[in-house]
Design a protein around this motif. Sequence first.
Motif, short mmCIF file in Angstrom:
data_model
loop_
_atom_site.label_atom_id
_atom_site.label_comp_id
_atom_site.label_asym_id
_atom_site.label_seq_id
_atom_site.Cartn_x
_atom_site.Cartn_y
_atom_site.Cartn_z
N ALA B 349 0.82 -1.20 0.00
CA ALA B 349 0.00 0.00 0.00
C ALA B 349 0.86 1.26 0.00
CB ALA B 349 -0.93 0.00 1.21
N VAL B 350 2.03 1.16 0.63
CA VAL B 350 2.90 2.33 0.67
C VAL B 350 3.36 2.69 -0.74
CG1 VAL B 350 5.12 3.19 1.47
CG2 VAL B 350 3.64 1.95 3.03
N GLU B 351 3.60 1.66 -1.56
CA GLU B 351 4.06 1.93 -2.93
C GLU B 351 3.04 2.73 -3.71
OE1 GLU B 351 5.12 -1.76 -4.78
OE2 GLU B 351 6.24 -2.37 -3.00
N THR B 352 1.75 2.49 -3.43
CA THR B 352 0.72 3.18 -4.20
C THR B 352 0.05 4.29 -3.39
OG1 THR B 352 -0.85 1.51 -3.48
CG2 THR B 352 0.19 1.17 -5.60
N LEU B 353 0.74 4.70 -2.30
CA LEU B 353 0.13 5.65 -1.37
C LEU B 353 -0.29 6.94 -2.06
CD1 LEU B 353 -0.51 6.09 1.61
CD2 LEU B 353 1.74 7.09 1.89
N ARG B 354 0.55 7.42 -2.95
CA ARG B 354 0.29 8.70 -3.58
C ARG B 354 -0.98 8.66 -4.43
NH1 ARG B 354 3.93 13.01 -3.98
NH2 ARG B 354 5.66 11.83 -3.14
N THR B 355 -1.16 7.58 -5.17
CA THR B 355 -2.30 7.54 -6.08
C THR B 355 -3.51 6.82 -5.50
OG1 THR B 355 -1.17 5.66 -7.06
CG2 THR B 355 -1.01 7.75 -8.22
N HIS B 356 -3.30 5.83 -4.67
CA HIS B 356 -4.44 5.05 -4.16
C HIS B 356 -4.36 4.89 -2.65
CE1 HIS B 356 -5.03 4.13 -8.37
NE2 HIS B 356 -3.78 3.73 -8.43
N PRO B 357 -4.51 5.98 -1.92
CA PRO B 357 -4.31 5.93 -0.47
C PRO B 357 -5.26 4.97 0.26
CG PRO B 357 -5.27 8.03 -1.15
CD PRO B 357 -4.84 7.33 -2.38
N TYR B 358 -6.42 4.66 -0.35
CA TYR B 358 -7.39 3.81 0.35
C TYR B 358 -6.80 2.43 0.65
CZ TYR B 358 -8.04 1.33 -4.02
OH TYR B 358 -7.81 0.58 -5.12
N GLN B 359 -5.81 2.02 -0.11
CA GLN B 359 -5.28 0.67 0.09
C GLN B 359 -4.53 0.52 1.42
OE1 GLN B 359 -2.96 -0.13 -3.40
NE2 GLN B 359 -4.77 -0.35 -4.71
N LEU B 360 -4.11 1.67 1.98
CA LEU B 360 -3.39 1.61 3.25
C LEU B 360 -4.34 1.39 4.43
CD1 LEU B 360 -0.69 2.03 4.78
CD2 LEU B 360 -1.31 4.42 4.98
N ALA B 361 -5.54 1.94 4.30
CA ALA B 361 -6.45 1.98 5.44
C ALA B 361 -6.66 0.60 6.06
CB ALA B 361 -7.77 2.59 5.02
N LEU B 362 -6.91 -0.39 5.21
CA LEU B 362 -7.27 -1.69 5.76
C LEU B 362 -6.15 -2.41 6.49
CD1 LEU B 362 -9.81 -3.00 3.23
CD2 LEU B 362 -10.05 -2.84 5.69
N PRO B 363 -5.01 -2.65 5.83
CA PRO B 363 -3.97 -3.36 6.59
C PRO B 363 -3.49 -2.58 7.79
CG PRO B 363 -3.15 -2.64 4.45
CD PRO B 363 -4.62 -2.38 4.45
N ALA B 364 -3.32 -1.26 7.63
CA ALA B 364 -2.86 -0.46 8.76
C ALA B 364 -3.88 -0.49 9.88
CB ALA B 364 -2.60 0.98 8.31
N GLY B 365 -5.15 -0.33 9.51
CA GLY B 365 -6.21 -0.35 10.51
C GLY B 365 -6.28 -1.71 11.19
N ALA B 366 -6.22 -2.77 10.40
CA ALA B 366 -6.35 -4.12 10.97
C ALA B 366 -5.24 -4.39 11.96
CB ALA B 366 -6.34 -5.16 9.85
N ILE B 367 -4.02 -4.09 11.58
CA ILE B 367 -2.92 -4.42 12.47
C ILE B 367 -2.95 -3.54 13.71
CG2 ILE B 367 -1.16 -2.92 11.41
CD1 ILE B 367 0.77 -5.28 11.88
N SER B 368 -3.31 -2.26 13.54
CA SER B 368 -3.36 -1.38 14.71
C SER B 368 -4.44 -1.83 15.68
CB SER B 368 -3.61 0.06 14.27
OG SER B 368 -2.59 0.48 13.39
N LEU B 369 -5.62 -2.14 15.14
CA LEU B 369 -6.71 -2.58 16.01
C LEU B 369 -6.33 -3.86 16.75
CD1 LEU B 369 -10.01 -1.92 14.02
CD2 LEU B 369 -9.27 -0.93 16.18
N THR B 370 -5.68 -4.77 16.03
CA THR B 370 -5.29 -6.02 16.68
C THR B 370 -4.28 -5.77 17.80
OG1 THR B 370 -5.57 -7.04 14.53
CG2 THR B 370 -4.49 -8.35 16.21
N MET B 371 -3.33 -4.88 17.52
CA MET B 371 -2.36 -4.55 18.57
C MET B 371 -3.08 -3.94 19.77
SD MET B 371 0.56 -5.36 17.19
CE MET B 371 2.02 -4.48 17.54
N PHE B 372 -4.00 -3.02 19.50
CA PHE B 372 -4.82 -2.42 20.56
C PHE B 372 -5.47 -3.51 21.39
CE2 PHE B 372 -5.46 1.85 18.53
CZ PHE B 372 -5.10 2.56 19.65
N ALA B 373 -6.15 -4.40 20.66
CA ALA B 373 -6.93 -5.42 21.35
C ALA B 373 -6.04 -6.26 22.25
CB ALA B 373 -7.64 -6.30 20.32
#
Lengths: 309, 391, 333
Positions: B349-373
């Motif tokens: 997702a980082v590779e395509t961050l500039r053009t397709h930022p939505y791709q970062l939301a899911l993996p970043a969100g998933a891993i952060s939420l899991t770490m939180f939990a």
Amino acid sequence: MIAYLAQRLALMLATLFAIITLTFFLMHAVPGGPFVSDKMMAPEIAAAINAKFHLDEPLWQQYLAYLGGVFTFDLGPSFKYPGMSVNQMIASGLPTTAKVGLLALLSVIALGVPLGVVAALNRNRWPDTAVMAIATIGVAIPSYVIATLALYVFAMRLKLVPTFGIDDWRGYFLPVFALSGFWLSYVARLTRSSLIETMLTDYMTTARAKGLRPGQILFKHGLRNSLIPLVTVIGPVAANLLTGSFVIEQIFALPGIGRHFVLAITNRDYTAIMGITIFYAVVLMVMILLVDLAYLALDPRIKFGARHP
Amino acid sequence: MTDMPVDPAMWAPAPRDPASLDRIARPNLTYWQDARARLWRNRPAMAAFGFLILLCLAAVFGPSVYSHNYYEQNLQYANVPPAFPTYAVPQGDGSSQEIYFNFGSQKLYLIGADGALGDLVRSSRKDLMRKTQLYTVGDQQVAVDTAKSTLGLSDGKPLEPAGWRWNSLYPLGTDQLGRDELARQLYGARISLAVALVATLVNFTIGVLYGGISGYLGGRVDMVMMRLIEIVSTIPLTLYVILIMVTLASGFSAVILAIGTVYWVDMARIVRGQMLVLKEQDYVAAARSMGASTWRILTRHLLQNTVGPILVTLTMLIPSAIFIESFMSFIGLGVSPPEASWGTLTSAAVETLRTHPYQLALPAGAISLTMFAFNFLGDGLRDALDPRLRS
Amino acid sequence: MTALLDVDGLTTSFFTRRGEVKSVRGVSFRVAAGETLGIVGESGSGKSVTCMSILRLLKTGGKVVSGRALFEGRDLLALDEDEMSDLRGNAIGMIFQDPMTSLNPTLTVGEQVIETIIRHRPVSRAAARQRAIELFDMVRIPSPEARLRAYPHEFSGGMRQRVMIAIALACEPKLLIADEPTTALDVTIQRQILVLLKELQAKLGMAIILITHDLGIIVEFTDRMLVMYGGQVMEEGLVTAVFRQPAHPYTRGLIAAIPNIADDNGQRLRPIPGSPPDMHDPPPGCPFAPRCPEAMLQCRVPAPMIQAAIGQSSRCWRLHPDAPRPVEQDGRP
């Protein structure tokens, strides 16, 4: 005291020795690694590798040769770049890595400790809740996620800071922020719990029963004692700032050692991987030793019978 | 004071209840009942626990239930977001054709009557002078101004936006190779969680055995084993994981081997410490004097009392394993494509961050939420199992 | 009588998640200048909380709900924090139970004495140091000059308690509160410390409040005593009077529970059956009533302090002139 130092030094050397040995033999086990003499590579690299690693000699002699190299600060030639030595790689990346790393370490201590103190002193009131909420976020979100998000929001969208490089002073903000985020939160949490625990000790009651001023009680009696456990985590913090710099330098395209290391990994530049690993290990050993000394200075209980001067 | 009048009847002896004398003031819960009750009351910890159960269910059953798979590529639909704005192109016959233009990848799609993504329309002509690209949609020419990000008809009349549409074909969009994001997320969660769980189990086994043996035997063996631990714990473990990963061909089992053999030091220390404490404890001596065998003492008394700290360490170990795995994947040492983990997904997702930022939301969100939990659950467990907090 | 300390109706509660714990419920007593008052009671009876309330050193959650504590005519509970801290360690000294944890492990003991002197007296550091040496000498710490530079972990428990005494007496307080000062020490050391305290009292003339759960210490070292139970004063009086004829059944139980080697006639220890009340929800009236062998229906009504003899009063309805004589139990008064 001296006996203790000697013991620490001996342990440090043993660890270093273990790391070098481990690294050497792991690299030896790589199929197609640097220790296979008959393979296609640039002739000058082949010559340099052979000169350095004595590939035609038995394994133990190769090992001794490498060991000797490490102890004379010669980490050998690059496996991929002709005419480049691992020493040169490290030297070229060191300034960047050191600058960002030290700034991050500084912000961890200079921000993390005061935040923890504020939280502890306002226990269960809003400053505490706020600090703890931020710290919980900081501990849970991986540094590369923070880095990427920060990059997207502050550099790409808001264009407040450059997206890569540290030619501009503003370029330091995001890498340092992303690198220190986790440990800043960690130190804030640790300071808070340590100070709260210290506050409950009997000697703090004694300090109050002596009629000391609140400032004296907090700084001379409270903080001094609660910072001792913090000193012990500075070693691991430094270690993790170093390894954390792999991704941070990658994301922000900083020309540091971490970037070289990641590149070496992708290129399978085995000698560089080996050399940089050992370099990191030495840096960390020295950090840990320094932390031990600081600990010794702070806590008189571990003076091993030595009288205070 | 002594002239207080008192009703003479009150001088009668009070009824006594001898049984009540030995009544203990608080209900006598066992350690585990008490711990469970406290954990249950801890809202964030229970919410985290619920989240983790849902996550595990999704990771286990998700990939097989979901219609897309994680490896099938469809380059025609690469980098399509989960929702997109559409435009209506009026046709000669009075009807209109809905289209979507993906500015990130410079592709124009027709929208079917059902609102789903339809065919890709190739650019028919590039107008370099006006920095526009022309596409043929039905009987009309659509001009896209890539510099200003506007769409118009060839005669210069701007196209009216026709509102946003959900991507019914790929609910969470696609990645740069046109693979379904949701499928990859589910699969990534499966890999990340599996790596974490297996690696944690391996660490756990090594740690408990090492620490248990060291603490139980004591003496010289203990000293040597502890020296070893001291050495291991000063080795920067991330470096060691990287070295192992470089040595082994990257892949699922390499990740597990690398992570699983590294993080057992804490566990070993805790088990040894508990072992030493418990060895000195009177009830162990009592059990021994009553003829309990070594094995029985180990399993019945020592391990049972060590479970609390071990459990807490385990819950804290899992997120570190997830983190290390993703970290490794991020610097290119994780599972190999087309397999996915949260780390590789974030990295992609980082590779395509500039053009397709939505791709970062899911993996970043998933891993952060899991770490939180895991953090919340670990904190909750620690609080619940710490008898000092019994109030 | 103008008392040095006059505590009246002190009520202290701890507010916890499980509710209010009424630790001290209307405690009143006086301490005259130079006298030694012993406070005796089981753990949880409120004796420590009483003293911590007076010094306003309660742990988090603790709050004085009502009452007064006049020290030389000033209400300690109404002073602001600055005035209070001027008194602490100065006019009122305090010694705690556990000398192993009461000293700051990272500062030299000398520093911990000196900082107290400098806080309360306008003296130079050198003078404070000189004073610290005198104090160490006074509490009989050998080679005081050298020991000033030592850290607490280099001292034994008894020596640390001597350091604590030196700190508490650094500014020649008028009142010394000693909260179980010998509980954590070896039996032989216990005596030394208490004898030292007595000697220093004779020399410096301060009043002492000695908190203990050991009746032996009360007999030997104090003039007057207060018996506490369930956050209330059960009995108060001259030590000789109370021991000659304890007025409250609880006091009688305590005295009967002392192992008496001298007249050991084959009797076992006689513990008081039952356990102390739950202070979340203390029994109405006399807190001891549920365990009291002489309890009456009237005991559910809060009792006043009733004079039992000269210099002795007790919170027991049995002392009421109309109360029936208790049935003789177990053959012991």
